[in-house]
Design a protein around this motif. Sequence first.
Motif, PDB file in Angstrom:
ATOM      1  N   LEU A 126       1.109  -1.073   0.476  1.00  0.00           N
ATOM      2  CA  LEU A 126      -0.306   0.084   0.324  1.00  0.00           C
ATOM      3  C   LEU A 126       0.836   1.398  -0.264  1.00  0.00           C
ATOM      4  CD1 LEU A 126      -2.861  -1.156   2.417  1.00  0.00           C
ATOM      5  CD2 LEU A 126      -3.235  -0.987  -0.377  1.00  0.00           C
ATOM      6  N   ILE A 127       1.959   0.892   1.021  1.00  0.00           N
ATOM      7  CA  ILE A 127       3.089   2.566   0.686  1.00  0.00           C
ATOM      8  C   ILE A 127       3.363   2.778  -0.265  1.00  0.00           C
ATOM      9  CG2 ILE A 127       5.256   2.828   1.459  1.00  0.00           C
ATOM     10  CD1 ILE A 127       4.403   1.456   4.420  1.00  0.00           C
ATOM     11  N   GLU A 128       3.347   2.156  -1.768  1.00  0.00           N
ATOM     12  CA  GLU A 128       4.062   1.447  -2.364  1.00  0.00           C
ATOM     13  C   GLU A 128       3.627   1.890  -3.726  1.00  0.00           C
ATOM     14  OE1 GLU A 128       6.280  -1.279  -5.784  1.00  0.00           O
ATOM     15  OE2 GLU A 128       6.674  -1.577  -3.799  1.00  0.00           O
ATOM     16  N   LEU A 129       1.828   2.274  -4.261  1.00  0.00           N
ATOM     17  CA  LEU A 129       1.089   1.887  -4.527  1.00  0.00           C
ATOM     18  C   LEU A 129       0.443   2.948  -4.069  1.00  0.00           C
ATOM     19  CD1 LEU A 129      -1.146  -1.137  -4.587  1.00  0.00           C
ATOM     20  CD2 LEU A 129      -0.128  -0.317  -6.762  1.00  0.00           C
ATOM     21  N   TYR A 159       2.358  10.455  -4.839  1.00  0.00           N
ATOM     22  CA  TYR A 159       3.669  11.368  -4.483  1.00  0.00           C
ATOM     23  C   TYR A 159       3.888  12.917  -5.395  1.00  0.00           C
ATOM     24  CZ  TYR A 159       8.160  13.209  -2.225  1.00  0.00           C
ATOM     25  OH  TYR A 159       8.481  14.348  -1.778  1.00  0.00           O
ATOM     26  N   ALA A 160       4.590  12.365  -7.247  1.00  0.00           N
ATOM     27  CA  ALA A 160       4.314  13.508  -7.471  1.00  0.00           C
ATOM     28  C   ALA A 160       3.621  14.660  -7.177  1.00  0.00           C
ATOM     29  CB  ALA A 160       5.126  13.043  -9.240  1.00  0.00           C
ATOM     30  N   ASP A 161       3.088  14.319  -7.833  1.00  0.00           N
ATOM     31  CA  ASP A 161       1.274  15.179  -7.442  1.00  0.00           C
ATOM     32  C   ASP A 161       1.267  16.426  -6.273  1.00  0.00           C
ATOM     33  OD1 ASP A 161       1.384  15.045  -9.956  1.00  0.00           O
ATOM     34  OD2 ASP A 161      -0.553  13.780  -9.456  1.00  0.00           O
ATOM     35  N   TYR A 162       1.335  15.427  -5.171  1.00  0.00           N
ATOM     36  CA  TYR A 162       1.136  15.695  -3.770  1.00  0.00           C
ATOM     37  C   TYR A 162       2.246  15.814  -2.590  1.00  0.00           C
ATOM     38  CZ  TYR A 162      -3.388  15.277  -5.686  1.00  0.00           C
ATOM     39  OH  TYR A 162      -4.664  15.171  -6.450  1.00  0.00           O
ATOM     40  N   GLN A 163       3.116  15.296  -2.687  1.00  0.00           N
ATOM     41  CA  GLN A 163       3.939  15.673  -2.114  1.00  0.00           C
ATOM     42  C   GLN A 163       3.633  14.763  -0.517  1.00  0.00           C
ATOM     43  OE1 GLN A 163       3.945  18.188  -4.296  1.00  0.00           O
ATOM     44  NE2 GLN A 163       5.304  16.780  -5.329  1.00  0.00           N
ATOM     45  N   THR A 164       2.795  13.260  -0.618  1.00  0.00           N
ATOM     46  CA  THR A 164       2.467  13.153   0.761  1.00  0.00           C
ATOM     47  C   THR A 164       2.777  11.708   0.537  1.00  0.00           C
ATOM     48  OG1 THR A 164       0.575  14.150   0.400  1.00  0.00           O
ATOM     49  CG2 THR A 164       0.136  12.505   1.487  1.00  0.00           C
ATOM     50  N   ARG A 165       2.778  10.841   1.939  1.00  0.00           N
ATOM     51  CA  ARG A 165       3.554   9.304   2.416  1.00  0.00           C
ATOM     52  C   ARG A 165       2.747   8.930   2.759  1.00  0.00           C
ATOM     53  NH1 ARG A 165       7.669   8.757  -0.949  1.00  0.00           N
ATOM     54  NH2 ARG A 165       9.861  10.551  -1.283  1.00  0.00           N
ATOM     55  N   ALA A 197       9.055  19.725   4.068  1.00  0.00           N
ATOM     56  CA  ALA A 197       8.875  18.030   4.642  1.00  0.00           C
ATOM     57  C   ALA A 197       7.880  18.011   3.847  1.00  0.00           C
ATOM     58  CB  ALA A 197       8.726  18.466   5.860  1.00  0.00           C
ATOM     59  N   ASP A 198       7.216  16.245   3.469  1.00  0.00           N
ATOM     60  CA  ASP A 198       5.933  15.746   3.022  1.00  0.00           C
ATOM     61  C   ASP A 198       5.236  15.551   4.181  1.00  0.00           C
ATOM     62  OD1 ASP A 198       8.303  15.331   0.828  1.00  0.00           O
ATOM     63  OD2 ASP A 198       8.511  13.036   1.874  1.00  0.00           O
ATOM     64  N   HIS A 199       4.318  15.867   3.133  1.00  0.00           N
ATOM     65  CA  HIS A 199       2.874  15.416   4.214  1.00  0.00           C
ATOM     66  C   HIS A 199       2.771  13.890   4.295  1.00  0.00           C
ATOM     67  CE1 HIS A 199       1.166  19.183   2.846  1.00  0.00           C
ATOM     68  NE2 HIS A 199       1.899  18.995   1.444  1.00  0.00           N
ATOM     69  N   GLN A 200       2.478  13.475   5.581  1.00  0.00           N
ATOM     70  CA  GLN A 200       2.186  12.315   6.164  1.00  0.00           C
ATOM     71  C   GLN A 200       0.657  12.264   6.277  1.00  0.00           C
ATOM     72  OE1 GLN A 200       4.886  11.638   9.397  1.00  0.00           O
ATOM     73  NE2 GLN A 200       6.937  11.231   8.036  1.00  0.00           N
ATOM     74  N   VAL A 201       0.410  10.435   5.588  1.00  0.00           N
ATOM     75  CA  VAL A 201      -0.615   9.574   5.894  1.00  0.00           C
ATOM     76  C   VAL A 201      -0.410   8.864   6.726  1.00  0.00           C
ATOM     77  CG1 VAL A 201      -2.983   7.806   5.378  1.00  0.00           C
ATOM     78  CG2 VAL A 201      -1.788  10.771   3.768  1.00  0.00           C
ATOM     79  N   ARG A 241      -9.064  10.746  -7.066  1.00  0.00           N
ATOM     80  CA  ARG A 241      -7.848  10.307  -6.042  1.00  0.00           C
ATOM     81  C   ARG A 241      -8.525   9.203  -5.450  1.00  0.00           C
ATOM     82  NH1 ARG A 241      -6.311  14.524  -1.834  1.00  0.00           N
ATOM     83  NH2 ARG A 241      -8.379  15.048  -2.436  1.00  0.00           N
ATOM     84  N   ALA A 242      -9.683   9.284  -5.526  1.00  0.00           N
ATOM     85  CA  ALA A 242     -10.373   7.316  -5.036  1.00  0.00           C
ATOM     86  C   ALA A 242     -10.557   6.675  -5.634  1.00  0.00           C
ATOM     87  CB  ALA A 242     -11.409   7.489  -3.786  1.00  0.00           C
TER      88      ALA A 242
END
Length: 178
Positions: A9-12, A18-24, A41-45, A151-152
């Motif tokens: 899931l992390i990889e998907l 990531y490229a569009d939202y800088q979110t991990r 710094a990246d956003h984090q979920v 996005r969903a």
Amino acid sequence: MEKADYRCLIELFENCFYADYQTRLVAGDDEPLYQPGTAGADHQVIFAHGFFASALHEIAHWCIAGAARRQQVDYGYWYEPDGRDAEQQAQFEQLERKPQAIEWLFSACADVPFQVSVDNLGGIEVDRAAFTAAVRAQLVAYLRDETLPPRAERFARALAAHYQQSYRSVVCQFLASA
């Protein structure tokens, strides 16, 4: 890697967003949290304890959150802990219907079981069947009316492809059962 391994899931998530939202997507040690990035710094979920279902749920919340909400810790929401009364539980279920509907779609695309979370173990007795029906109705409405957040849909399609499922077949199963 086994079927419900959160690492995929992390990889998907990274590949999709990531490229569009800088979110991990990040496996946390405690309660889930959305942490907006600051100063480069990246956003984090952050999902709970490496649980696959927690990751899907937190991704669903992120997929719904608009740009302004994604600039706030936990999207600016206040969380009412266990022990909610009937009114608080009804409000919780109203707010959780949409992310849990998306989580259900994600679960189906990943071919893993889904169960609604009423998240009120110390509170009033909850009608789980009624909440499940409301969540299913929300998912069917998203799919039937083509109002699934973009996005969903993007992540659901990535999950289906990764788990070698037809996204269209998953959608048709929900619509056929409506």
